[in-house]
Design an enzyme around this catalytic site. Structure first.
Site, PDB file in Angstrom:
ATOM      1  CG  ASP A   1      -2.401   0.852   1.070  1.00 27.02           C
ATOM      2  OD1 ASP A   1      -2.320   1.235  -0.049  1.00 27.02           O
ATOM      3  OD2 ASP A   1      -2.673   1.404   1.993  1.00 27.02           O
TER       4      ASP A   1
ATOM      5  CG  HIS B   1      -4.780  10.236   2.480  1.00 24.85           C
ATOM      6  ND1 HIS B   1      -6.074  10.052   3.281  1.00 24.85           N
ATOM      7  CD2 HIS B   1      -3.930   9.223   3.006  1.00 24.85           C
ATOM      8  CE1 HIS B   1      -6.015   9.104   4.071  1.00 24.85           C
ATOM      9  NE2 HIS B   1      -4.827   8.595   4.051  1.00 24.85           N
TER      10      HIS B   1
ATOM     11  CD  GLU C   1      -6.578   4.813   3.911  1.00 21.95           C
ATOM     12  OE1 GLU C   1      -6.099   5.537   4.676  1.00 21.95           O
ATOM     13  OE2 GLU C   1      -5.985   3.855   3.451  1.00 21.95           O
TER      14      GLU C   1
ATOM     15  CD  GLU D   1      -5.343   2.911  -0.817  1.00 27.54           C
ATOM     16  OE1 GLU D   1      -4.432   2.454  -1.365  1.00 27.54           O
ATOM     17  OE2 GLU D   1      -5.603   3.111   0.421  1.00 27.54           O
TER      18      GLU D   1
ATOM     19  CG  ASP E   1      -6.067   0.321   2.871  1.00 23.89           C
ATOM     20  OD1 ASP E   1      -5.956  -0.799   3.617  1.00 23.89           O
ATOM     21  OD2 ASP E   1      -5.240   1.171   3.260  1.00 23.89           O
TER      22      ASP E   1
ATOM     23  NE  ARG F   1      -8.576   6.551   8.768  1.00 26.29           N
ATOM     24  CZ  ARG F   1      -7.882   6.381   7.793  1.00 26.29           C
ATOM     25  NH1 ARG F   1      -6.485   5.997   8.020  1.00 26.29           N
ATOM     26  NH2 ARG F   1      -8.014   6.484   6.593  1.00 26.29           N
TER      27      ARG F   1
ATOM     28  CD  GLN G   1      -4.001   4.383  10.178  1.00 24.08           C
ATOM     29  OE1 GLN G   1      -5.176   4.498  10.042  1.00 24.08           O
ATOM     30  NE2 GLN G   1      -3.042   4.762   9.423  1.00 24.08           N
TER      31      GLN G   1
ATOM     32  CE  LYS H   1      -4.317   2.129   6.773  1.00 26.48           C
ATOM     33  NZ  LYS H   1      -4.930   3.059   5.958  1.00 26.48           N
TER      34      LYS H   1
ATOM     35  CB  THR I   1      -8.033  -4.700   1.354  1.00 21.92           C
ATOM     36  OG1 THR I   1      -7.120  -4.617   2.439  1.00 21.92           O
ATOM     37  CG2 THR I   1      -8.037  -3.817   0.404  1.00 21.92           C
TER      38      THR I   1
ATOM     39  CD  GLU J   1      -8.209  12.853   3.538  1.00 27.71           C
ATOM     40  OE1 GLU J   1      -8.320  11.554   2.991  1.00 27.71           O
ATOM     41  OE2 GLU J   1      -7.612  13.707   2.876  1.00 27.71           O
TER      42      GLU J   1
HETATM   43 CA    CA Z   1      -4.158   3.070   2.344  1.00 28.95          CA
END
Ligand code: CA
Length: 443
Positions: free
Chosen positions: A142, A149, A214, A216, A248, A252, A255, A268, A272, A389
């Site tokens: 990743d 971001h 996320e 991606e 992904d 949080r 994390q 993570k 996925t 975000e």
């Molecule tokens: Ca990611």
């Protein structure tokens, strides 16, 4: 630059009528995947091509001897239960297969005169199929190439300046977890882990309270490289077999507690989600773009990451978006609601630079490896590709059309990622939905 040919012509229509004007899979796309017919007893996973609302069965087409030359070699490799062998063959057989599949599915060609009478054997409704992972994924890397971001994350952590000093030199990445990548439609369970609940000082163990997605871009590796043998930036794209969208999922709170000082681990690795169709470089040729120039004052990439042709055409112009479909919206019959829109042009690094950096120390890539680009946020809040975000770290509500609000992803929420290429003079194509429901862990 990849050559445009008859497979890209807008006037080419398909005798598979659902393909004509299809938002994702017109005849100009022809993405590759692995499918099985859901309710057919004993039906085994094998390669197929999406065309409109149908899957074109490559094994049935091989059995009917519809292919020749390199295209036949590719189609036979695609008869397996994963596309790894096909992907290892690289670009030439892939392009040959595209040309012959396009001719077989086009209206009014000699080839379609042989294929159309066999339609009942060659086609299956996508709605009747189970879509599998297209490859056995050996490794998942990743990246962190979405600069907005990265900046937004730095601001949330209180870093000043928000970007770490290496960011504009290194295509930052970490090795993620391949075993938990799943195709769209597979529910993802909310993980348990250690996290420090707001207002407390010490960690407790329990379900993630700050679930995020996320947005991606996913990158599939085709033929790999020998251990110790770096791939230069100028050759990077030759090793890419195709693309998908990749969510992904990110816990949080877990994390934040665990990533001190190493990167994400349990936050993570619980799941996925990827879109199941591999969109080929040939299909994306009309949507290639120059890498936008770096802002004044940013360093030029080091020579091993620089290639003039890559700068001219190594990026993509694809509109990418996030939609949410809550239980409340579903119960009212409301459609999914878009909560963010961005573009692959906001990536700070090209895919070839990612390949070159990954291998510059001698690391070997293998067919079926996958990269995530990193979350692709754009400059303004409606472009933000994660809920952290969009809600400014869970401090502001997103208000949905159903009247519900969200600060983090709740159980029962379906998250959709979509991508489309649109350019004047070319048929628009899409990636197909990358969607999954977040469900309670229950453990
Ligand atoms: Ca990611």
């Amino acid at each position: 630059m990849l050559q445009l040919d008859e497979t890209h012509h807008t006037h080419r229509k398909s005798w598979v009528t659902s393909a004509n004007g299809h938002a994702d899979f017109p005849i100009q796309n022809l993405p590759l995947g692995i499918f099985s017919v859901a309710n057919a007893k004993g039906d085994t996973p094998r390669g197929g091509v999406a065309i409109g609302d149908e899957v074109f069965d490559l094994k049935a087409a091989c059995d009917a001897q519809l292919f020749s030359g390199d295209a036949e070699k590719a189609a036979r490799a695609a008869c397996a239960s994963t596309l790894n062998d096909l992907m290892a063959l690289g670009a030439g057989p892939r392009a040959a297969l595209r040309k012959q599949v396009s001719a077989l599915l086009a209206e009014g060609t000699t080839e379609s005169g042989r294929a159309q009478p066999l339609a009942a054997k060659l086609l299956h409704k996508i709605a009747d199929c189970k879509l599998h992972l297209p490859a056995k994924i050996g490794a998942f890397t990743d990246f962190f190439a979405g600069i907005t971001h990265a900046e937004n994350g730095g601001k949330r952590r209180g870093s000043n300046p928000p970007l770490s000093p290496n960011y504009k030199y290194v295509p930052v990445a970490y090795h993620s977890r391949a075993s938990t990548v799943r195709p769209a439609g597979t529910p993802v369970r909310r993980p348990n882990g250690q996290r420090v609940v707001d207002g407390e000082k010490l960690p407790t163990f329990g379900p993630c309270l700050k679930m995020d997605f996320e947005l991606e871009f996913g990158i599939w590796i085709g033929h790999g490289n020998t251990w110790g043998d770096p791939i230069p930036t100028s050759k990077g794209r030759e090793h890419i077999y195709g693309y998908c969208m990749l969510n992904d999922w990110s816990a949080r709170d877990i994390q934040r507690w665990e990533s001190q000082p190493l990167g994400p681990f349990l936050s993570k690795n619980f799941g996925t989600t990827i879109s199941p169709w591999i969109i080929t470089p040939e299909a994306l040729a009309p949507f290639q773009a120059a890498q936008p120039p770096r802002p004044e004052g940013d360093p030029k990439p080091l020579p091993y990451l620089w290639d003039d042709a890559d700068q001219r055409e190594g990026q993509f112009d694809l509109e990418i978006e996030v939609l949410i479909h809550t239980e409340g919206m579903r119960s009212k019959g409301m459609p999914p609601q878009r909560i963010a829109v961005s573009n692959t042009k906001h990536l700070y690094w090209t895919v070839a630079q990612m390949v070159a950096h990954h291998t510059c120390g001698g690391c070997s890539l293998e067919s079926g490896d996958i990269f995530g680009s990193g979350t692709i946020s754009g400059p303004t809040p409606e472009n933000y590709g994660s809920i952290a975000e969009l809600t400014f770290d869970g401090t502001r509500d997103i208000t949905l059309s159903s009247g519900e609000t969200r600060r983090w992803v709740q159980d029962g929420d379906d998250i959709y990622l979509r991508a489309h290429g649109k350019r004047e003079g070319y048929a628009a194509i899409g990636f197909g939905d990358c969607f999954a429901r977040m469900v309670a862990g229950g453990r």
